[in-house]
Design a protein around this motif. Structure first.
Motif, mmCIF file in Angstrom:
data_model
loop_
_atom_site.group_PDB
_atom_site.id
_atom_site.type_symbol
_atom_site.label_atom_id
_atom_site.label_comp_id
_atom_site.label_asym_id
_atom_site.label_seq_id
_atom_site.Cartn_x
_atom_site.Cartn_y
_atom_site.Cartn_z
ATOM 1 N N GLU B 225 0.663 -1.244 -0.057
ATOM 2 C CA GLU B 225 0.166 0.038 0.091
ATOM 3 C C GLU B 225 0.729 1.343 -0.062
ATOM 4 O OE1 GLU B 225 -2.737 -0.148 3.204
ATOM 5 O OE2 GLU B 225 -3.847 -1.558 2.405
ATOM 6 N N ALA B 227 3.734 1.585 -1.209
ATOM 7 C CA ALA B 227 4.257 2.013 -2.822
ATOM 8 C C ALA B 227 3.169 2.568 -3.431
ATOM 9 C CB ALA B 227 4.778 0.560 -3.272
ATOM 10 N N TYR B 228 1.894 1.836 -3.340
ATOM 11 C CA TYR B 228 0.961 2.330 -4.152
ATOM 12 C C TYR B 228 0.513 3.759 -3.769
ATOM 13 C CZ TYR B 228 -0.341 -2.117 -6.314
ATOM 14 O OH TYR B 228 -0.439 -3.283 -7.009
ATOM 15 N N ALA B 232 3.105 4.618 -7.296
ATOM 16 C CA ALA B 232 3.660 3.338 -8.121
ATOM 17 C C ALA B 232 2.588 2.765 -8.795
ATOM 18 C CB ALA B 232 4.407 2.521 -7.035
ATOM 19 N N THR B 233 2.623 2.009 -9.949
ATOM 20 C CA THR B 233 2.013 1.149 -10.642
ATOM 21 C C THR B 233 2.101 -0.141 -10.304
ATOM 22 O OG1 THR B 233 3.270 0.690 -12.455
ATOM 23 C CG2 THR B 233 1.908 2.776 -12.550
ATOM 24 N N LYS B 234 1.279 -1.075 -10.641
ATOM 25 C CA LYS B 234 1.456 -2.466 -10.210
ATOM 26 C C LYS B 234 2.677 -2.833 -10.609
ATOM 27 C CE LYS B 234 -2.367 -5.102 -9.500
ATOM 28 N NZ LYS B 234 -3.706 -5.402 -9.688
ATOM 29 N N GLU B 236 5.376 -1.634 -11.065
ATOM 30 C CA GLU B 236 6.467 -1.222 -10.091
ATOM 31 C C GLU B 236 6.518 -1.594 -8.712
ATOM 32 O OE1 GLU B 236 6.667 3.213 -12.517
ATOM 33 O OE2 GLU B 236 5.395 2.706 -11.210
ATOM 34 N N VAL B 237 5.194 -1.858 -8.248
ATOM 35 C CA VAL B 237 5.229 -2.383 -6.953
ATOM 36 C C VAL B 237 5.701 -4.036 -6.986
ATOM 37 C CG1 VAL B 237 3.477 -3.327 -5.092
ATOM 38 C CG2 VAL B 237 3.295 -1.108 -6.107
ATOM 39 N N LYS B 239 8.007 -5.054 -9.080
ATOM 40 C CA LYS B 239 9.653 -5.078 -9.333
ATOM 41 C C LYS B 239 10.141 -4.313 -8.009
ATOM 42 C CE LYS B 239 10.638 -1.804 -12.129
ATOM 43 N NZ LYS B 239 11.747 -0.774 -11.615
ATOM 44 N N ASP B 240 9.712 -3.363 -7.508
ATOM 45 C CA ASP B 240 10.328 -2.601 -6.510
ATOM 46 C C ASP B 240 10.229 -3.142 -5.135
ATOM 47 O OD1 ASP B 240 11.541 -1.009 -8.319
ATOM 48 O OD2 ASP B 240 9.813 0.251 -8.166
ATOM 49 N N VAL B 241 9.173 -3.822 -4.940
ATOM 50 C CA VAL B 241 8.800 -4.110 -3.342
ATOM 51 C C VAL B 241 8.533 -5.492 -3.233
ATOM 52 C CG1 VAL B 241 7.116 -3.963 -1.586
ATOM 53 C CG2 VAL B 241 7.700 -1.858 -2.823
#
Lengths: 259, 340
Positions: B225, B227-228, B232-234, B236-237, B239-241
């Protein structure tokens, strides 16, 4: 008085729930002020906060009624009408959020703060560095971390992590910051530091904060809303709510007779 | 009571170590004759069960004998290959012996080298991983992040059921359906290194996908949440989280799958071909260590038996090395995260 957000006749229903969780909420978030939402667990204050940046939309099937207006370039827009993902992303850049527990991402301190900047379309390296430093200073964290920006954010203390999350949120220069019980997982010293920071931040952003701690609400907020079982019972200046509540329920709650 | 419990759990824990070492020791003892005979050259020698004449000090014309040996080696290789292609269950070394029998058995010996099965094992496993990892990751991401819960549940159960199918069934499917299909569209025979790698891959996909999904699901909702909430887009979430957060579990699942692929016997036995030839292209048939072991024990004795045990030791060390390397790598990463 200027409102940055206006909540009008707002109803919220969770998926498959027979009755709305929030009923007929009317509330304004004033610019550069701190608005506290208090009330016993389950009264819907977190749900209301989570509607303000539509983060609850990650879980499909919610039903919204009424209006939540956000001031964008001096015009009020109803954020409940946003359908497309890019509109929601834009909204979340304008309305940042800090959660109950510190949520550093599994990356370096610098990258954590810079994370939102790349979504805001900032590419220049020097600008990113400048914004990161400014945000960390704004979150009273710069002096503690300036020599270890490349280290993992997971190695920081809980209080530092929460201030990092604040830095991360203010780096994108939002108009509104939503705090969802930001100090409930922190010790008293870290809590005091966060409170001090929140008060400083209102120079730059408008703030809505959900808290279980009534002393906290009375210490830092300008306005307080008392909610109970999905209703907004009373809303007014903090001093008035705490010293001279109009409603009996409010009085009972803040004097500790229930809740 | 307390001390009894302590001792019991200590015994169970030591049992594992004892088992591990005793298995290794037994393998090693049985493999000893072959290890003494062939040494480390075993690992790079492509000949298996080939009879060669050995130089003895009595032989006068050494040069001539050497030539003869090389000739015969080549000849044997060819013979053996044809023999195996025709009927890989017959004991080819015996037939070769009778072919070449000239009465002087004292001057011949059988040479065993594990190069072909070792390469076959490693290559089929690599192929399987190349094929399976991206697909399994895709499935896991879909199930944990993208699919609607109503869809994710039944598909998740289906994946878990697939993981429970016995490997011999994958082998049969590979032999009768998938192999001919691959051979039709890619070329080569319907049993080959490629088919083995793909069937292995198909076999480990469900396993890897369900473990990866489980570790992705451990990402705290509040972390996603936040990250969103940053916009962030899905993607990116994820990939990054989610990937960094679940990294350890994901690599763990890959390694478990790798271990499974390395030691898989039945499915591979059906589709790899079972011939001792070095594959020149991926569509050539070859053999892997577990397949050699499963196919050849019945008709082995003496040196050939010992050579099989040598192969088993190699497989043991190979799997052990892969898994300990991975464990070691993880512990290091873990320390990096938690020691600031």
């Amino acid at each position: 008085m200027k409102n940055v957000m206006e909540i009008k006749d707002f109803y919220f229903t969770y998926p498959k729930a027979p009755k709305p969780t929030l009923k007929n909420i009317n509330l304004n978030i004033e610019e550069n002020k701190i608005t506290a939402l208090i009330g016993p667990s389950g009264c819907g204050k977190s749900t209301l906060l989570r509607s303000l940046n539509r983060i609850q939309d990650l879980y499909p099937g919610n039903k919204y009624d009424g209006e939540i207006l956000l001031k964008i370039n001096d015009k009020m827009e109803n954020i409940l009408e946003y359908k497309k993902e890019n509109k929601l992303i834009e909204l979340r850049q304008r309305v940042g959020m800090i959660f109950q527990k510190p949520t550093p991402f599994p990356m370096s301190i610098f990258d954590n703060v810079a994370y939102g900047l790349k979504f805001a379309g900032i590419k220049s390296k020097s600008e990113i560095e400048g914004r990161v430093e400014k945000a960390l200073q704004g979150a009273a964290l710069w002096s503690e971390v300036k020599d270890r920006l490349k280290e993992s954010a997971l190695g920081m203390s809980g209080g530092q992590q929460q201030r990092l999350c604040i830095a991360r949120a203010i780096a994108v220069e939002p108009e509104v910051l939503l705090f969802d019980e930001p100090t409930s997982a922190l010790d008293p010293i870290s809590t005091a530091a966060i409170e001090e920071l929140v008060v400083e931040l209102k120079e730059r952003v408008s703030i809505a904060i959900v808290t279980h701690n009534m002393q906290q609400a009375s210490r830092i907020s300008d306005y307080t809303a008392f909610m109970y079982l999905g209703d907004l019972v009373e809303f007014g200046e903090t001093e008035q709510i705490f010293l001279n509540p109009k409603e009996k329920q409010t009085e009972d709650y803040i004097t500790g007779r229930f809740g | 009571m307390e001390s009894v419990f302590k001792k019991l759990s200590l015994t169970s824990a030591t049992l594992i170590l004892l088992l591990l070492t005793s298995i290794f020791v037994v393998l090693f003892i049985y493999a000893k004759p072959a290890i003494d005979e062939f040494g480390l050259k075993f690992l790079t020698d492509p000949r298996w069960g080939v009879t060669v004449q050995v130089d003895t000090p009595k032989v006068d014309k050494q040069v001539a004998t050497t030539e003869q040996v090389t000739d015969e080696m080549a000849q044997n290789d060819n013979l053996q290959t044809e023999d195996l292609l025709l009927d890989d269950s017959s004991d080819n070394s015996d037939s070769l012996l009778t072919d070449d029998e000239d009465g002087s058995t004292a001057n011949t010996k059988e040479v065993y080298g594990g190069f072909v099965p070792i390469v076959g094992t490693v290559l089929s496993t690599i192929l399987a991983m190349l094929f399976a990892v991206p697909i399994a990751m895709g499935i896991a991401v879909f199930l944990s992040e993208i699919a609607h819960p109503l869809l994710a549940k039944p598909v998740g159960v289906a994946i878990e059921l697939l993981a429970a199918i016995p490997s011999i069934i994958y082998g049969m499917w590979g032999l009768f359906y998938f192999g001919p299909l691959v051979s039709k569209y890619v070329g080569g025979q319907s049993v080959s290194l490629l088919v083995a790698g793909l069937v292995l891959g198909v076999m480990i996909i469900p396993f890897m996908a369900s473990l990866t999904r489980d570790s992705m699901n451990t990402t705290p909702a509040v972390l996603k949440e936040s990250a969103y909430a940053m916009g962030a887009t899905k993607f990116e979430v994820i990939k990054d989280v989610i990937f960094p957060y679940a990294k350890q579990g994901i690599i763990g699942s890959i390694i478990l799958a790798l271990g499974r692929a390395l030691g898989e016997t039945m499915a591979v036995a059906f589709v790899i071909g079972g011939v001792f030839t070095f594959p020149k292209v991926v569509t050539d048939p070859t053999v892997s260590i577990p397949v050699v072991l499963a196919n050849s024990f019945a008709e082995s004795s003496g040196m050939s038996m010992s050579a099989l045990f040598y192969l088993a030791v190699v497989l043991f060390v190979l799997s052990f090395a892969v898994i300990s390397f991975a464990k070691f790598y993880f512990l290091r990463n873990k320390n990096e995260i938690f020691n600031k």
